[in-house]
Design a protein around this motif. Sequence first.
Motif, PDB file in Angstrom:
ATOM      1  N   VAL A  71      13.228  71.898 -51.828  1.00  0.00           N
ATOM      2  CA  VAL A  71      14.131  72.898 -51.245  1.00  0.00           C
ATOM      3  C   VAL A  71      15.551  72.347 -51.248  1.00  0.00           C
ATOM      4  CG1 VAL A  71      14.672  74.250 -49.190  1.00  0.00           C
ATOM      5  CG2 VAL A  71      12.292  73.650 -49.689  1.00  0.00           C
ATOM      6  N   THR A  72      16.480  73.129 -51.742  1.00  0.00           N
ATOM      7  CA  THR A  72      17.880  72.709 -51.687  1.00  0.00           C
ATOM      8  C   THR A  72      18.746  73.896 -51.315  1.00  0.00           C
ATOM      9  OG1 THR A  72      19.661  71.622 -52.893  1.00  0.00           O
ATOM     10  CG2 THR A  72      18.272  73.108 -54.158  1.00  0.00           C
ATOM     11  N   THR A  73      19.842  73.643 -50.637  1.00  0.00           N
ATOM     12  CA  THR A  73      20.707  74.750 -50.227  1.00  0.00           C
ATOM     13  C   THR A  73      22.162  74.362 -50.403  1.00  0.00           C
ATOM     14  OG1 THR A  73      21.093  76.383 -48.477  1.00  0.00           O
ATOM     15  CG2 THR A  73      20.733  74.132 -47.755  1.00  0.00           C
ATOM     16  N   ASP A  74      22.917  75.252 -51.007  1.00  0.00           N
ATOM     17  CA  ASP A  74      24.343  75.036 -51.223  1.00  0.00           C
ATOM     18  C   ASP A  74      25.048  76.373 -51.105  1.00  0.00           C
ATOM     19  OD1 ASP A  74      25.572  72.507 -51.691  1.00  0.00           O
ATOM     20  OD2 ASP A  74      24.330  72.259 -53.464  1.00  0.00           O
ATOM     21  N   ALA A  75      26.153  76.346 -50.395  1.00  0.00           N
ATOM     22  CA  ALA A  75      26.930  77.563 -50.200  1.00  0.00           C
ATOM     23  C   ALA A  75      28.260  77.428 -50.920  1.00  0.00           C
ATOM     24  CB  ALA A  75      27.178  77.789 -48.712  1.00  0.00           C
ATOM     25  N   VAL A  95      16.532  82.366 -52.517  1.00  0.00           N
ATOM     26  CA  VAL A  95      16.979  83.420 -51.613  1.00  0.00           C
ATOM     27  C   VAL A  95      18.484  83.298 -51.452  1.00  0.00           C
ATOM     28  CG1 VAL A  95      14.793  83.613 -50.368  1.00  0.00           C
ATOM     29  CG2 VAL A  95      16.556  82.058 -49.509  1.00  0.00           C
ATOM     30  N   LEU A  96      19.088  84.413 -51.093  1.00  0.00           N
ATOM     31  CA  LEU A  96      20.535  84.587 -51.159  1.00  0.00           C
ATOM     32  C   LEU A  96      21.028  85.130 -49.837  1.00  0.00           C
ATOM     33  CD1 LEU A  96      23.025  85.143 -53.173  1.00  0.00           C
ATOM     34  CD2 LEU A  96      22.047  87.436 -53.401  1.00  0.00           C
ATOM     35  N   THR A  97      22.090  84.557 -49.284  1.00  0.00           N
ATOM     36  CA  THR A  97      22.802  85.202 -48.185  1.00  0.00           C
ATOM     37  C   THR A  97      24.201  85.549 -48.675  1.00  0.00           C
ATOM     38  OG1 THR A  97      21.577  84.034 -46.481  1.00  0.00           O
ATOM     39  CG2 THR A  97      23.691  84.974 -45.843  1.00  0.00           C
ATOM     40  N   ASP A 138      22.757  65.112 -58.389  1.00  0.00           N
ATOM     41  CA  ASP A 138      23.734  65.788 -59.233  1.00  0.00           C
ATOM     42  C   ASP A 138      25.139  65.442 -58.752  1.00  0.00           C
ATOM     43  OD1 ASP A 138      23.941  67.520 -57.018  1.00  0.00           O
ATOM     44  OD2 ASP A 138      24.342  69.237 -58.309  1.00  0.00           O
ATOM     45  N   ASP A 151      23.737  72.512 -45.579  1.00  0.00           N
ATOM     46  CA  ASP A 151      25.040  72.394 -46.205  1.00  0.00           C
ATOM     47  C   ASP A 151      26.075  72.744 -45.145  1.00  0.00           C
ATOM     48  OD1 ASP A 151      26.864  71.970 -48.239  1.00  0.00           O
ATOM     49  OD2 ASP A 151      26.722  74.000 -49.027  1.00  0.00           O
ATOM     50  N   VAL A 169      32.203  79.141 -50.897  1.00  0.00           N
ATOM     51  CA  VAL A 169      33.110  79.928 -50.054  1.00  0.00           C
ATOM     52  C   VAL A 169      34.357  80.286 -50.855  1.00  0.00           C
ATOM     53  CG1 VAL A 169      34.486  79.901 -47.924  1.00  0.00           C
ATOM     54  CG2 VAL A 169      32.289  78.702 -47.998  1.00  0.00           C
ATOM     55  N   SER A 184      25.564  81.943 -49.940  1.00  0.00           N
ATOM     56  CA  SER A 184      24.704  80.802 -49.661  1.00  0.00           C
ATOM     57  C   SER A 184      23.376  81.019 -50.378  1.00  0.00           C
ATOM     58  CB  SER A 184      24.485  80.685 -48.148  1.00  0.00           C
ATOM     59  OG  SER A 184      23.525  79.690 -47.866  1.00  0.00           O
ATOM     60  N   ASP A 220      20.940  70.839 -58.441  1.00  0.00           N
ATOM     61  CA  ASP A 220      20.240  69.971 -57.484  1.00  0.00           C
ATOM     62  C   ASP A 220      18.753  69.856 -57.828  1.00  0.00           C
ATOM     63  OD1 ASP A 220      22.066  68.938 -55.556  1.00  0.00           O
ATOM     64  OD2 ASP A 220      22.200  70.900 -54.619  1.00  0.00           O
ATOM     65  N   ASP A 267      19.439  65.075 -51.888  1.00  0.00           N
ATOM     66  CA  ASP A 267      19.991  66.388 -52.233  1.00  0.00           C
ATOM     67  C   ASP A 267      19.062  67.506 -51.822  1.00  0.00           C
ATOM     68  OD1 ASP A 267      22.119  65.481 -54.537  1.00  0.00           O
ATOM     69  OD2 ASP A 267      20.287  64.300 -54.585  1.00  0.00           O
ATOM     70  N   ALA A 268      17.836  67.186 -51.524  1.00  0.00           N
ATOM     71  CA  ALA A 268      16.829  68.219 -51.327  1.00  0.00           C
ATOM     72  C   ALA A 268      15.774  67.713 -50.358  1.00  0.00           C
ATOM     73  CB  ALA A 268      16.183  68.582 -52.666  1.00  0.00           C
ATOM     74  N   ALA A 269      15.003  68.646 -49.847  1.00  0.00           N
ATOM     75  CA  ALA A 269      13.872  68.332 -48.983  1.00  0.00           C
ATOM     76  C   ALA A 269      12.593  68.667 -49.732  1.00  0.00           C
ATOM     77  CB  ALA A 269      13.953  69.164 -47.710  1.00  0.00           C
ATOM     78  N   THR A 297      19.560  79.295 -51.154  1.00  0.00           N
ATOM     79  CA  THR A 297      18.541  78.274 -50.969  1.00  0.00           C
ATOM     80  C   THR A 297      17.564  78.421 -52.130  1.00  0.00           C
ATOM     81  OG1 THR A 297      18.766  78.367 -48.562  1.00  0.00           O
ATOM     82  CG2 THR A 297      16.788  77.331 -49.428  1.00  0.00           C
ATOM     83  N   THR A 306      17.459  79.410 -43.579  1.00  0.00           N
ATOM     84  CA  THR A 306      16.290  79.794 -44.361  1.00  0.00           C
ATOM     85  C   THR A 306      15.109  79.021 -43.792  1.00  0.00           C
ATOM     86  OG1 THR A 306      17.634  80.165 -46.340  1.00  0.00           O
ATOM     87  CG2 THR A 306      15.267  79.924 -46.666  1.00  0.00           C
ATOM     88  N   PHE A 363      14.303  76.929 -54.620  1.00  0.00           N
ATOM     89  CA  PHE A 363      13.020  76.225 -54.547  1.00  0.00           C
ATOM     90  C   PHE A 363      12.602  75.780 -55.933  1.00  0.00           C
ATOM     91  CE2 PHE A 363      13.254  79.858 -51.676  1.00  0.00           C
ATOM     92  CZ  PHE A 363      13.429  79.163 -50.495  1.00  0.00           C
ATOM     93  N   SER A 391      23.720  80.340 -41.455  1.00  0.00           N
ATOM     94  CA  SER A 391      22.653  80.924 -42.258  1.00  0.00           C
ATOM     95  C   SER A 391      21.461  79.974 -42.233  1.00  0.00           C
ATOM     96  CB  SER A 391      23.142  81.128 -43.694  1.00  0.00           C
ATOM     97  OG  SER A 391      22.078  81.552 -44.522  1.00  0.00           O
ATOM     98  N   VAL A 431      30.098  73.700 -44.756  1.00  0.00           N
ATOM     99  CA  VAL A 431      31.313  74.054 -45.488  1.00  0.00           C
ATOM    100  C   VAL A 431      32.378  74.517 -44.515  1.00  0.00           C
ATOM    101  CG1 VAL A 431      30.130  74.665 -47.636  1.00  0.00           C
ATOM    102  CG2 VAL A 431      30.512  76.430 -45.912  1.00  0.00           C
ATOM    103  N   MET A 469      31.352  84.556 -48.705  1.00  0.00           N
ATOM    104  CA  MET A 469      30.555  83.333 -48.811  1.00  0.00           C
ATOM    105  C   MET A 469      29.201  83.692 -49.397  1.00  0.00           C
ATOM    106  SD  MET A 469      29.527  80.663 -45.837  1.00  0.00           S
ATOM    107  CE  MET A 469      27.819  80.153 -45.703  1.00  0.00           C
ATOM    108  N   THR A 505      22.827  76.454 -43.307  1.00  0.00           N
ATOM    109  CA  THR A 505      24.187  76.409 -43.832  1.00  0.00           C
ATOM    110  C   THR A 505      25.140  76.760 -42.705  1.00  0.00           C
ATOM    111  OG1 THR A 505      23.528  77.033 -46.057  1.00  0.00           O
ATOM    112  CG2 THR A 505      25.832  77.376 -45.483  1.00  0.00           C
ATOM    113  N   THR A 531      15.063  84.444 -44.666  1.00  0.00           N
ATOM    114  CA  THR A 531      16.432  83.990 -44.472  1.00  0.00           C
ATOM    115  C   THR A 531      17.220  85.028 -43.689  1.00  0.00           C
ATOM    116  OG1 THR A 531      18.361  83.047 -45.588  1.00  0.00           O
ATOM    117  CG2 THR A 531      17.311  84.884 -46.686  1.00  0.00           C
TER     118      THR A 531
END
Lengths: 331, 331
Positions: free
Chosen positions: B46-50, B89-91, B219, A124, B52, B135, B77, A33-35, B137, A137, B139, A135, A126, B133, A91, A48
Motif C-alpha cells: 500500500v502506498t499513498t501520495d497526494a 482509490v482516489l480522493t 523511488d 503522506d 496539490v 490523493s 512507489d 515508501d509503502a506498507a 492510494t 484510506t 495497491f 484523507s 503535504v 488536491m 494524507t 476512502t
Amino acid sequence: MASGKPASGEDSLIARYFRPIATDPGAFQLDDDAAALRANGDDIVVTTDAIVEGVHFLPDDPPDTIARKALRVNLSDLAAKGATPAGFVLTLALRSADEGWLQPFATALGEDAAQFGCPLLGGDTVSTPGPAMISVTAFGRVPAGKMVHRSGARPGERVMVTGTIGDAALGLAVLKGGKVHAAASDAAARAMLVGRYRVPQPRVRLAEIVRAHASAAMDVSDGLAGDLAKLCGVSGVSAVIDLASIPLSDAARDLVSRGVVGVEALIAGGDDYEILCTIPEDRVEAFAAAAESVGIAVSSIGTVVGGTSAPKFIDQQGREVALERLSYSHF
Amino acid sequence: MASGKPASGEDSLIARYFRPIATDPGAFQLDDDAAALRANGDDIVVTTDAIVEGVHFLPDDPPDTIARKALRVNLSDLAAKGATPAGFVLTLALRSADEGWLQPFATALGEDAAQFGCPLLGGDTVSTPGPAMISVTAFGRVPAGKMVHRSGARPGERVMVTGTIGDAALGLAVLKGGKVHAAASDAAARAMLVGRYRVPQPRVRLAEIVRAHASAAMDVSDGLAGDLAKLCGVSGVSAVIDLASIPLSDAARDLVSRGVVGVEALIAGGDDYEILCTIPEDRVEAFAAAAESVGIAVSSIGTVVGGTSAPKFIDQQGREVALERLSYSHF
C-alpha cells in the motif's frame, strides 16, 4: 511517509508525531515508501473518505476530535461491509506544521487506532495554502467473497438501523447557533449532540454480525433518506419506512415534539455513521439478539418492497410524507 | 464513491466521469461503499501520495497530465517496492465540478489505469474552497514477504538508478521562466523537460526485476541526494557517489556543460520518479540485462560503504562536493 537521514522538516514531523503510533509491523516504522498487508486468505476491503475543514469539520473543532472523525468515518464504512479493521493510511494537507495542533491530533489518532484495532500503516504529509484536509484510506478483512454489498436487499426483508438518527445534524446546528441552539436549552443535551457531530461512534463490533445476517448494508453518512434510496436503487427494490419508528435520542425527540425540527429534516441530515441494513425476516430475531450482545441498539424501521420507485416515508396516520431534500451533496 | 438513486450532484459526477473507467470487478461499478482486493496469497503493498495545486502541479497544467501524475507517482512507489499494480482509490478535492476539466482528467486517468494494469477501485469527491488536491492510494501485489525495502543495502553493493536525473526539476524551472527557460533555447528540449515534470514515467516493468535482484530500493521523488541519504540511513550504511556517472539527458547535459545549472542542483531537485536501488555485485550484470530486456536504462552511480555518515558525492578529480540542499521538503 518515510524518514531516514537527514531529517527534513516533513520527515521530522512524521518521526515526531506519527512514528510512535505506527506500531504495526506492516508499517515498517514509517521508514519505507509503502506498507504491507500480509496475506492470510482474507479479501481486503478498501474504503476512502476525506474530511475538509469548513465542510466536514469546523476550523475551531478540537484537533483530537478531527483526528477521531477522520478515522471513524472510514471505520464506519468497514463495519457496514462486514469487515474487521486491518489498518489505514493518512494524507494530511495542512497550512502549517503547528505543534499545538499536531500533538493532540496524533495522540487521539493513536488512541482510536488502538481502540478499534486499526493501525496506522503510512501516509503522506503535504502543505496547502487552503483549508486543511484529512484523507484516510482504511482496510478491513473479510473471508474470501464475503463483503456485504449494498445490492442484496430483497422484497419482504426488514429495514433496520443502529443507534439513533439525526443527532449529528442537530449537533452541527447547535454549533452554528440559531434556533436549534436556542431551543436545546439543556447544556448536557447540547454537548451530546455536538459530540455526535464531532466524534462518530463506528459500529465496529457489529461487523461480523452484519456479515452473518444482513442481505445488504451501508453506513448512513449523507442522510438516512438519501442513503436508503441509494441502497434500494442498487438493489433494484423500494422500501416503505414508518417515520415514527426512526430511532431518536431523547434530545432529538424533545426538539421534534416541540416543533423545533421535523423528523424529515433529521433523516435528511448527514453524519450519522450508523449502519443501515436489510435483514431477512427469519433472521431479524437473531440479528437483534447478536447486536444486543455487543451493546449496540438496532431498530426496525420498515420493509423492503418490490419496484423501483423512491422509498416511501409514512407518518403515524399512514400518510406518505414528501421529503424536500434527501441528503447532503457536495456539488 | 457510490451512486444509486436519486442522483445527487456528487453521485452524478461520479457516474458520469468515473464509473466508465472503474471496470474492475472489485470496484463494484462504484455502487458500493468499498472495494475489494481478492485474496490470492500475495501480500498487498500500500502506498499513498497526494499532489496539490501550486505545489506538485501548476494551476495551468493540463488536466490530463495532472491525472497521469497523480496516479504515476504512486505507481513509481509500487515499482520500487517490487510490487505489481493491483488498483487504486482516489480522493478528489476540487473547487467546482468543471466538466471541461473533469472529462479530460477522467479520460487520461482511465487510459493510464489501463496502460499500467492498475484499475480504479473507488474514491471520494469533496468540495474545497482552496487549491485542488488529488490523493491516490495505490495497491500492488508481491509474493508473501517479498516487498523490497529501503533497509537492505549492504557495504560493497552497487548503487544504481534508472533513466535520467534532474529533467523534471529543469522542466519546472522552464515553466517558471527565468534563466533555465532562456538557456534551454531549443523548443524540443524544453518540451521534453516539461513533459518529464508533468508526466513521470513510472518504472512498472522493472518491478519484478527489482524484486529479483535489489537488496534495497526506493523511488526518487524528493531529489536523488536526499532520497539516497534516506535509504542509507534506514539501512545503516553510507555511500560514495561518482557525480560524473549520474545519468543525464542530452538537454540536461547541455545545460550543465554551459554552466546554466550544476549537477548538484539536479540531484537535489525532485520529481524524478526513477528507481534508486542497491544491487549486490554478483547480480549487477543480470540486473542490467533484465532491465535492458524491458527497455529501461540503468546506470551504476556509486558504491555502498560502511558507516553512518551522509553519502559522499565525488567529482571527476576525486574531490568531495558539498551539497547545500539535499531535497525538497514541504515544511
